[in-house]
Motif scaffolding. Structure first.
Motif: not given
Lengths: 201, 119, 542, 432
Positions: C185-195, D331-333
Motif C-alpha cells: 500500500e506504500v507509494v514510493s514514487e508518483v509521476t504525474p503525466h499530462l496532456g 491502516d486506520q481500519v
C-alpha cells in the motif's frame, strides 16, 4: 421407510466425493493459486463430513479456523511469492510415477485395514436413528474446563478421575497460540531502511 | 473386504471405516503433495491435507452416530480434532514464515534448492 | 557440515557477473565523455563500479563468513556510490536514454540480489548453487534513481508494482494520469503525466481576436469560467490601458466572487468524494446549481459563460437579479455549518487529511504554488491584495482579510470551527479549510459589492469591438482565480489579432508538488493529496 | 416439512422436495432481499442527499428499478480479461454468493419449540460467523484472478480486514452466548422473551456498549462504508470487482447485501430480542402453542416480521452511515480493529461477566427481577446446581454443572437438547 434412502449416507457420499476429488485436484494441479482454492474446497467439504458425524462444533471450528484463517494465510503466502515462474512448477515424470504407485499402494493398504476391522463396521440404521441429537459445544466446553460429561457413567472411579478434563492441554494450546502470534508479529515487523554502510572500495 | 463397503450404500448408515477410507484418501493426497510438489507452499498444503485426513479419523471415532452410544472415543475424538485444527493453524503460520524467509534469501520457493544442510 | 568458503569460485556468482557487466558498461559509457567529464565524474564512476565486483571477489576469497559479509557490504556501498555518480551523470546530461535503461536494468537486478547475497552469507556462504539459476530479471525491486529513506523495508519482502492511476480513474479529476510505484500500500514514487486534455487553446488564441478568445478561456478552468474571462479581459485592458467604469468594476467583483464560491463548492464536494463521502458532493452541487441559475440569468449559459469581456461585460445584470443573489446568500450562509459538520470537523475526515501531504511554506513557494494551496501552507499572499494595480483596483475599498493562518490563527471575522490539534499547517486539512473560509469571505465580498453596485452611477462598461486594433506591445497580468494565480500573456504586433497569447495556469504549478508530497504515503492518501490541490485538468493542459 | 410431505410422497422425494423448497426460500430471501435493499439504498441515499431516488420504473416509488437493472445486468456481456485465470475468475462470485447464502441456513426467523429455521444447528452463532468468514475467499480469488492491480489491492485489503475483524466480532458475539448459556441462536432468541427489558442489549451496561462494538465490527466485516476499502472507488476504481461485469458482478452485490442482512439478523437475535417484540403482544393476544396451531402460527409469523424488521432497521442504519461518513484508510481500519474494537470488546466482555456475577437474576441494568416465567422454566436446573455454590466463576454454565458429584449426574442428564433453554435461562439469572 426401511429401505428408503438414508440421507446422511447420501450426503456422506456427496461430501466425501467432493473432499477426495478436490484433494486429488490439489495433487494434480500445477498452479499454486488453484491448489489453494482446491484445498479450501476440500477442507470445507471435510467440515461437511464433520457436521454429518454430529460434531457441529468441530465443523464450525474447521470452517472458521482452518478454512478461514489458515487458508487466508496460505493465499497471502502465495501472493507474496507469486511470480510467473513459481506459479507453475513442474515435477519430473519419474517422481510422479513412483509417487502415484506408492500412493495407490498406501491407499489400498489403509482401505483394507479400515474395512477389514469388524469393530469399525457401520451400526444398523435403527441404531443410528435412535441416537439422540445432543448439544456439542457444551460437553466440549465442560471438557476443556472441568470434566468429561461422557465419562460420568464410567464405573471405574480412578479412570473417571483421570479423565476429568482437558484443562492443561487447553492452556498449553493457548500459550502455544500466543507464542505463534508473537512470532508472526515479529516476522511482519517493519524496520526502517538503514543508511547504507558505504565504505570506500 | 467385507460386504458393507459398498453394498447398502444409500440405504444404510456409514461406519467408521467409511470415514477412515476418506481420511486415507486425504492423507495419501497430502503425502503425495509433500513428496511431489517443488513449490514450498504446495508442500505446506500437503501437510494441511494430511492433518485433515487424520482429523477425520478422530471425528469418526468420536462420533456417536458411527459407532453407537458409548462405543467410540467419546469426547476425546472432537477434542483431539480441535487441538489438531488449532495447532495446524499455528503450524501454517510458522511454516509460512519459514517459506517467506527462504524466499527472501533465495529468491525462490523451490524446496529443491533448500539443500544447505546436505553434506 | 559447513561449506568451505575458500573452494567456492566467485566467477559463478550471479551478483559477481552482474557487477562485471555493470563495471564494463560504465567503462564503455565513460569512454565517450569529454575530457572534463572523464576527469571528474568518469574516474570516480568507474572506480566505484569496479569496486563492486572486486569486493565481492575479495570477500569470497577470505576465510570467514564475517569477512565475506563485510566485503559484500563494502560492495553494496560501492554500488550505492555508483548510483550516486550515475545520478550526477544523469543530471549533467551525460547519459542517453538507452544507456539509462541498460544501467537501470542491471542495477535493478543487482541491488536486491546483492542484498539477498549479504543476508545469505553464513547461511548459504558463498555457495554459487544458490545463485546460479537465472529466473530472469525480477519485476522491479527498488527505484534505481530514487532512494528514499522514508520507504519502509519489511522483513517480508514484497515486490514493487507500477500502477497507472488514470487517465481513467474516478478520483483523478478528469484525465490526469499518475504512475505510482508502490510496495504494497506504500507509494514510493508518483509521476504525474499530462496532456490528455490538450486542445491547443493558446495556439488558437493567436488566430482570434481577444474577444473571440474569451470562450476558450471559459474552457480552461471550466469550473470557474467567469474568473478566466476576467483574467483575460483585464490582460487585454492592461494593454489597451482601459479602465472600466465603477459600476462595471463592482459588477465584476460580484460575478468573480460568485464564481469563486461556485468553484470552491465543487472543490469541497469533490474532495468529500475523494475521501469516500458522497453526500457532501451533492449538497455542494445543490447550492452550486443555484449560483449557476443566477449566472444563467445573467448570460444564458451555465458553464461556459463568456460573460465578462474586454471592456466590461456583455450585458448588465438583469433587473431583480441583485435581490435574488442576496436571497441566495442569505439562504446559503447558514448551510456552510452543515459542510463543516460533514467534512471539516468530522473525525474521520480529520484522520484522513490532518498531517497528510504536509507542504512547508518554503516548498510551497519554491514550487510556485498559489491560491488556497499556497495559503494553506501559511504564506500570506493573495493577488486580490498583492497583485498589480489594475487588478487590485477592482477590490479598492473592499474590506477583506486574506485567509491564511497568521500568528497561529485564521482571521476572526466570522465564527469558524476550531483547527483540530492533529492538523499541521500545510497539510490537506488546512488547504481544505482555507477554501471553506474563502467561501464565507466571498459571500461578504459579494454583499459589499452588491451595495456598491446598486449605488454606483454610470454604465457597466462597454465591450470592445471585435475588430478593434490592439496597440503594439505586450501585457502580462495575473489574477487570483479560485485555484490560484492565473496569468495571461499577450503580445500584439499592432493588428487586431494577438501575435502571442499564453496562459500561466495555477493548477499546473499546484500539481507539480504531487510527486514530492505523495512519496512514502499510502495509496489512499493519493486521492486525499491530489484532491486537496483541487486541480482542473482543462487549465493544466489548455 | 419433510415428515409432512412424506405422508403424500415417497420418502426420498419428500426429502428432496423439502430440501428444494428450503433452498428456494433462502435463495429467494437473499435475491429478493438484495433487490429490496438495493432499492432501499437508492431511496435512502436519495433522501439523504436531497434527491428523490428512483421514481419511474414500476410506479411512483420506482419499486422495480432494481429488477430493471437486474435485467440490464443479465443482458450485459460477460467479460473475462485476457490475462485472467479464467476458471478462478468465473467461479469467484459464486464462492462469495454461496458463503453469503449458506449463513442463512442456521439463522432462525422465529423461535419456540418448532423454530422457523432451515437447519437447527446447535452451534448456530459459531456456524454463521464461520460461514460469513468464507465470503472473503471469493473476493480474494476474484482479486487475484482478475489480473488487475486494482483488484489485487482490493483483495489484499479485504483479506487483511475481514480476518482481523473476525476477532472482535467473535468476542462481541460471545457475550450473548455467555448470558444465554448456549451457542444455539434459537435458545438465545428465546431467553429474551417478554418485555424489551429482557433484551440482551439492555441486560447490563456492558452488553449495551458491546452492541455498538458489534455493529461497528459487523459493518467492517461486510465491507460497508466507512470500512469499504476493498472496493474503495476513489482509490481502487472498484477494487476486487473492477473487472467484473453483468451477472457475475451482480452476484458480488447480492453477496454483499446478503451478508449485510445476515449480520443485522444476527445482531437482532443476539442483542435486540430476536423475534420477541418490545412488548409481549403475542402473549397478550394468546398467540401461543397452547391456543392451537393457527394461533401459534400467527404468533410465529409476527415473530418473523419482528426479526426481519429489526434486521432491516440495522441495514438501514448501515446505509445511513455509508452516505454520511468518509472512508477510513487501511491502516486506520486496522488500528480501529486492533487498538479499539478488540480491547473494548474484551473489556465489555469482562464487564458483562462482572455484572452477571454481582447482580444475578436481574435484567435491565439490574433494575428488574427476571420474570417469573423464565425462573419457573429453570427451577429444575437451579435445584440441580444448588449444590454448586462454591464456584469460582458462577457465570459460566459449564462450571456449575460439574463441580460436585451429585450435580454432575444431573448435569449429564440435563445436557440433552431440550434442556438447553433451561440452562440458558438459569444462566441469565445468575443461576444461584
Amino acid at each position: 421407510m426401511g429401505d428408503g434412502i438414508y440421507w446422511p449416507t447420501f450426503f456422506f457420499l456427496l461430501f466425501s466425493a467432493l473432499a477426495c476429488g478436490f484433494a486429488l485436484a490439489v495433487v494434480f494441479s500445477r498452479n499454486v493459486v488453484r491448489m489453494a482454492f482446491y484445498l479450501v474446497m476440500s477442507l470445507a467439504s471435510t467440515a461437511g463430513l464433520f457436521f454429518l458425524a454430529g460434531e457441529d462444533f468441530v465443523g464450525a471450528m474447521q470452517l472458521m479456523i482452518y478454512v478461514g484463517g489458515t487458508l487466508v494465510l496460505l493465499i497471502f503466502g502465495v501472493m507474496l511469492t507469486s511470480q510467473k515462474q513459481f506459479v507453475e512448477m513442474k515435477t519430473p515424470a519419474g517422481q510422479w510415477i513412483v509417487g502415484l504407485v506408492t500412493g495407490c499402494a498406501l491407499v489400498a493398504l489403509l482401505w483394507m485395514a479400515a474395512f477389514e476391522t469388524p469393530q469399525w463396521q457401520p451400526i444398523s440404521r435403527a441404531e443410528a436413528e435412535a441416537v439422540a441429537v445432543q448439544p456439542t459445544a457444551t460437553p466440549i466446553g465442560v471438557a476443556l474446563t472441568n470434566g468429561r460429561v461422557d465419562q460420568l457413567d464410567q464405573p471405574d472411579e480412578t479412570l473417571r478421575g483421570g479423565m476429568s478434563s482437558y484443562l492443561l492441554p487447553f492452556e498449553i494450546v493457548s500459550v502455544h497460540l500466543l507464542v505463534v502470534l508473537i512470532g508472526a508479529a515479529y516476522l511482519a515487523r517493519a524496520k526502517r531502511r538503514s543508511p547504507s554502510a558505504a565504505a570506500p572500495g | 473386504m467385507h460386504h458393507f463397503m459398498l453394498a447398502n450404500l444409500l440405504t444404510e448408515p456409514v461406519g467408521v471405516a467409511h470415514y477412515m477410507a476418506v481420511g486415507a484418501v486425504l492423507f495419501v493426497c497430502g503425502v503425495l503433495c509433500m513428496a511431489l510438489k517443488r513449490n514450498a507452499l504446495g508442500v505446506l498444503m500437503g501437510i494441511e491435507l494430511v492433518l485433515n485426513g487424520a482429523n477425520l479419523n478422530f471425528i469418526a471415532f468420536g462420533s456417536r452416530f458411527l459407532r453407537g452410544e458409548g462405543q467410540g472415543l467419546g469426547l476425546d475424538g472432537p477434542l483431539m480434532a480441535l487441538f489438531v485444527i488449532v495447532l495446524a493453524a499455528a503450524e501454517a503460520a510458522v511454516a509460512l514464515a519459514i517459506v517467506l524467509n527462504f524466499y527472501n534469501n533465495y529468491d525462490s520457493v523451490d524446496i529443491d534448492r533448500a539443500d544447505q544442510l546436505q553434506g | 557440515m559447513v561449506i568451505g568458503v575458500a573452494r567456492t569460485d566467485f566467477e559463478k556468482l550471479e551478483v559477481y557477473q552482474l557487477a562485471e557487466r555493470l563495471a564494463d558498461l560504465t567503462w564503455r559509457i565513460a569512454l565517450h565523455w569529454d575530457q572534463m567529464a572523464k576527469a571528474t565524474l568518469g574516474g570516480q564512476l568507474i572506480r566505484a563500479a569496479d569496486s563492486v565486483g572486486a569486493n565481492i571477489a575479495e570477500g569470497c576469497g577470505r576465510g570467514s563468513y564475517g569477512d565475506n559479509r563485510r566485503f559484500a557490504k563494502i560492495a553494496r556501498g560501492s554500488l550505492y556510490e555508483t548510483k550516486h555518480w550515475l545520478r550526477r551523470a544523469y543530471s549533467r546530461d551525460l547519459l542517453d536514454a538507452g544507456q539509462i535503461e541498460q544501467l537501470r536494468s542491471i542495477i535493478d537486478e543487482l541491488a536486491p540480489r546483492l542484498n539477498a547475497y549479504i543476508r545469505s552469507i553464513g547461511r548459504a556462504a558463498c555457495n554459487p548453487k544458490t545463485d546460479t539459476t537465472d529466473y530472469g530479471p525480477r519485476t522491479t525491486h527498488m527505484s534505481t534513481l530514487v532512494d528514499d529513506p522514508r520507504v519502509i523495508e519489511f522483513d517480508v519482502r514484497t515486490d514493487e508494482m507500477l500502477v497507472n492511476m488514470g487517465p481513467q480513474h474516478p478520483s483523478t479529476h478528469g484525465v490526469l494520469r499518475l504512475v505510482l510505484r508502490t510496495d504494497g500500500e506504500v507509494v514510493s514514487e508518483v509521476t504525474p503525466h499530462l496532456g490528455y486534455l490538450h486542445r491547443c487553446a493558446e495556439k488558437i488564441g493567436e488566430n482570434l481576436t481577444p474577444r473571440q478568445w474569451i470562450p476558450y478561456t471559459d474552457r480552461m478552468d471550466y469550473l470557474a469560467g467567469m474568473n478566466m474571462n476576467l483574467g483575460w479581459s483585464l490582460t487585454v485592458e492592461k494593454l489597451l490601458k482601459y479602465e472600466p467604469p465603477e459600476k462595471g468594476r463592482h459588477l465584476r467583483v460580484i460575478i468573480a466572487e460568485m464564481g469563486r464560491i461556485a468553484s470552491h463548492l465543487v472543490g469541497m464536494g469533490a474532495y468529500g468524494l475523494d475521501l469516500g463521502s458522497f453526500s457532501p458532493f451533492l449538497y455542494a452541487f445543490r447550492e452550486r446549481e443555484k449560483i449557476l441559475d443566477l449566472f444563467e440569468e445573467v448570460c444564458g449559459a451555465r458553464l461556459t459563460y463568456s460573460y465578462l469581456t474586454v471592456g466590461g461585460a456583455t450585458a448588465d445584470l438583469p433587473r431583480g437579479w441583485l435581490q435574488k443573489c442576496e436571497a441566495f446568500l442569505e439562504q446559503f450562509e447558514p448551510i456552510i455549518a452543515e459542510y463543516h459538520a460533514l467534512l471539516t470537523t468530522n473525525s474521520i475526515f480529520i484522520k484522513r487529511t490532518a498531517g497528510i501531504g504536509v507542504m512547508s511554506p518554503e516548498m510551497a513557494i519554491n514550487f510556485g504554488t498559489s491560491g488556497p494551496v499556497l495559503r494553506g501552507s501559511g504564506v500570506d499572499h493573495d493577488l486580490r491584495r498583492d497583485g498589480e494595480e489594475i487588478y487590485t483596483a477592482m477590490y479598492d475599498g473592499y474590506a477583506f482579510e486574506v485567509i491564511v493562518e497568521k500568528d497561529g490563527h485564521y482571521p476572526k471575522d466570522h465564527k469558524y470551527p476550531a483547527v483540530p490539534h492533529e492538523a499541521v499547517l500545510g497539510d490537506c486539512w488546512h488547504r481544505f479549510y482555507v477554501r471553506m473560509l474563502e467561501v464565507v469571505q466571498s459571500i461578504d465580498l459579494v454583499r459589499q459589492a452588491i451595495d456598491r453596485y446598486s449605488t454606483a452611477e454610470g454604465g457597466y462598461g462597454e465591450p470592445r469591438k471585435l475588430t478593434e486594433k490592439l496597440p503594439k506591445g505586450e501585457a502580462y497580468l495575473e489574477t487570483e482565480s479560485p485555484r490560484g494565480q492565473m496569468g495571461f500573456y499577450l503580445v500584439s504586433d499592432g493588428s487586431s489579432i494577438p501575435w502571442r497569447a499564453r496562459a500561466r495556469s495555477s493548477s499546473f504549478c499546484n500539481l507539480s508538488v504531487t510527486s514530492d508530497l505523495c512519496r512514502g504515503c499510502l495509496i489512499a492518501d493519493i486521492p486525499a493529496i491530489v484532491g486537496s490541490l483541487d486541480i482542473v485538468m482543462g487549465e493544466i493542459d489548455r | 416439512m419433510a415428515e409432512f410431505l412424506a405422508n403424500y410422497l415417497p420418502a426420498w422425494l419428500a426429502y428432496m422436495v423439502a430440501g428444494a423448497i428450503h433452498v428456494g426460500l433462502i435463495i429467494n430471501l437473499v435475491a429478493v432481499g438484495a433487490l429490496v435493499f438495493i432499492w432501499l439504498e437508492r431511496k435512502i441515499s436519495g433522501r439523504i442527499q436531497d434527491r428523490l431516488g428512483p421514481t419511474r420504473v414500476g410506479g411512483k416509488f420506482g419499486w422495480l428499478q432494481t429488477l430493471a437493472d437486474g435485467l440490464k445486468l443479465l443482458t450485459k456481456e460477460d467479460l473475462v480479461p485476457g490475462g485472467a485465470d479464467k476458471m478462478l475468475f468465473r467461479i469467484a462470485p459464486y464462492v462469495s454468493f454461496c458463503a453469503s447464502i449458506a449463513a442463512f441456513l442456521a439463522i432462525p426467523f422465529a423461535g419456540g419449540d418448532y423454530p422457523f429455521i432451515v437447519q437447527h444447528v446447535n452451534t448456530g452463532v459459531f456456524f454463521v460467523l464461520a460461514v460469513l468468514g468464507l465470503e472473503v475467499f471469493g473476493v480474494i480469488l476474484a482479486g487475484y484472478a482478475s489480473a488487475s492491480k486494482w483488484s489485487l489491492f482490493g483483495a489484499m485489503r479485504e483479506a487483511a480486514q475481514v480476518v482481523s475483524y473476525e476477532v472482535p466480532l467473535g468476542l462481541c458475539a460471545v457475550v450473548p452466548v455467555m448470558l444465554a448459556g448456549s451457542l444455539d441462536l434459537v435458545v438465545i432468541g428465546d431467553v429474551q422473551q417478554g418485555w424489551f427489558t429482557n433484551w440482551l442489549i439492555f441486560h447490563d451496561p456492558a452488553t449495551f456498549l458491546i452492541f455498538w462494538v458489534y455493529f461497528t465490527c459487523a459493518t467492517a466485516s461486510v465491507n460497508r462504508a466507512p470500512f469499504d476499502l476493498a472496493e474503495a472507488e476513489s482509490e481502487l476504481v472498484a477494487g476486487f470487482h473492477t473487472e467484473y461485469s453483468g451477472l457475475r458482478w451482480s452476484f458480488f452485490f447480492m453477496a454483499e447485501y446478503g451478508s449485510m442482512f445476515s449480520v443485522s439478523l444476527l445482531a437482532s437475535i443476539l442483542f435486540l430480542g430476536g423475534w420477541n417484540g418490545p412488548l409481549p403482544i403475542t402473549e397478550w393476544l394468546g398467540l401461543t402453542a397452547a391456543n392451537g396451531d393457527i394461533a401459534w402460527y400467527i404468533g410465529q409469523v409476527l415473530g418473523v416480521i419482528n426479526v426481519i424488521g429489526k434486521a432491516v432497521a440495522g441495514v438501514c442504519v448501515m446505509m445511513w452511515i455509508r452516505w454520511t461518513l468518509p472512508r477510513l484508510r487501511i491502516d486506520q481500519v486496522m488500528a480501529t480493529c486492533l487498538k479499539y474494537c478488540t480491547p473494548l470488546a474484551a473489556a465489555f466482555f469482562l464487564g458483562a461477566v462482572a455484572w452477571q456475577w454481582s447482580l444475578p437474576g436481574r435484567t435491565f441494568f439490574g433494575l428488574l427481577e427476571s420474570p417469573a416465567e423464565l425462573q419457573s422454566v429453570s427451577e429444575g436446573w437451579s435445584d440441580a446446581t444448588a449444590a454448586a455454590t462454591d464456584e469460582d466463576e458462577p457465570e459460566a454454565s459449564e462450571d456449575q454443572t460439574v463441580s460436585s458429584e451429585p450435580s454432575r449426574k444431573v448435569a449429564a442428564a440435563k445436557l440433552t437438547g431440550a434442556a438447553a433453554l433451561q440452562i440458558a435461562s438459569t444462566n441469565l439469572q445468575g443461576g444461584k
